[in-house]
Design an enzyme around this catalytic site. Structure first.
Site, PDB file in Angstrom:
ATOM      1  N   CYS A 125       0.838  -1.190   0.000  1.00 21.47           N
ATOM      2  CA  CYS A 125       0.000   0.000   0.000  1.00 21.47           C
ATOM      3  C   CYS A 125       0.882   1.253   0.000  1.00 21.47           C
ATOM      4  O   CYS A 125       1.660   1.460  -0.922  1.00 21.47           O
ATOM      5  CB  CYS A 125      -0.989  -0.031   1.160  1.00 21.47           C
ATOM      6  N   HIS A 127      -4.306  -4.101  -0.342  1.00 22.88           N
ATOM      7  CA  HIS A 127      -4.060  -4.666   0.985  1.00 22.88           C
ATOM      8  C   HIS A 127      -4.166  -6.190   0.904  1.00 22.88           C
ATOM      9  O   HIS A 127      -5.270  -6.729   0.893  1.00 22.88           O
ATOM     10  CB  HIS A 127      -5.092  -4.140   1.985  1.00 22.88           C
ATOM     11  N   GLU A 136      -3.636  -8.353   3.164  1.00 21.68           N
ATOM     12  CA  GLU A 136      -4.222  -8.902   4.387  1.00 21.68           C
ATOM     13  C   GLU A 136      -5.746  -8.797   4.389  1.00 21.68           C
ATOM     14  O   GLU A 136      -6.416  -9.458   5.189  1.00 21.68           O
ATOM     15  CB  GLU A 136      -3.634  -8.197   5.620  1.00 21.68           C
TER      16      GLU A 136
END
Length: 231
Positions: free
Chosen positions: A81, A211, A213
């Site tokens: 990011c 992202h 995650e």
């Protein structure tokens, strides 16, 4: 167990990034110590927030030089990011700020006048209006920031994207995008009114604009590839 050194410079999402790596079996060491960064075998730079404050956090802990030394000796490096954005030469968020300059290029804001025209996302400006009739314009404006799920389009083969297919979705939250000076650094594209680099790679340097995650199985696949296949 692969050891990941994750650079802790005040990024707000560092814990979620840490947990994602631990979920796939990596051992994560958080550090602000430039000497630890110099000795790392794999480096990850996460990030949420603004380009300028991110660089200020790195400089506060004397980390840019340590990062450069590790990258120069071939340590695999992954920016996530804003961490990916910081890899570039300069960022244009709230002024112009010097970046890590690991990759030539700049980080710029999405244009405000983004629209979907006849099912295709186009930048509408005065020049376009000369060739696009008002009957073709839809009220479906694309908002900035770019937030939510969007598709990846790999540009060339790389172990980082093993198992990732054109059209797979990842989760994005950003108002600025990376504009690499070298087209060969773009590992995958994403379209949001304009095509932008969503994954970059050059030698031992890698970056993800989205992202991982928050990107479910695709995000974990990419992180696992970095842990297991990138040396």
């Amino acid at each position: 167990m692969t050891k990941i050194t994750m650079i802790d410079y005040g990024a707000s999402n560092i814990r979620s990034a840490q947990k994602a790596f631990e979920h796939i079996g990596a051992e994560v060491h958080l550090t602000k110590d430039p000497d630890v960064v110099r000795r790392a075998s794999k480096l990850v730079l996460p990030g949420v927030g603004a380009f300028g404050s991110g660089m200020a956090g790195l400089r506060q802990h004397n980390l840019p030089e340590a990062i450069h030394e590790s990258v120069k000796r071939g340590v695999p490096f992954l920016g996530i990011c804003v961490g990916m954005q910081l890899m570039f030469s300069e960022g244009h968020e709230m002024g112009v700020h010097r970046g890590l300059d690991l990759l030539p290029g700049k980080v710029v804001r999405f244009p405000e006048k983004l629209q979907i025209v006849n099912g295709k996302r186009l930048l509408v400006n005065k020049a376009d209006e000369l060739t696009i009739s008002h009957s073709q314009l839809t009220p479906n404006h694309l908002k900035v920031p770019h937030m939510g799920w969007n598709q990846l389009e790999p540009a060339w083969g790389n172990p980082l994207l093993d198992g990732v297919q054109t059209g797979d979705y990842a989760y994005f939250v950003h108002s600025y995008y990376c504009d690499p000076a070298e087209a060969t650094a773009i590992l995958a594209w994403t379209d949001y009114g304009i095509p932008f680099a969503s994954v970059v790679a050059k030698d031992n340097i890698y970056g993800l604009q989205f992202h991982p995650e928050k990107s479910q199985s695709i995000g974990l696949t990419i992180l696992k590839n970095f842990v297991e296949q990138i040396h």
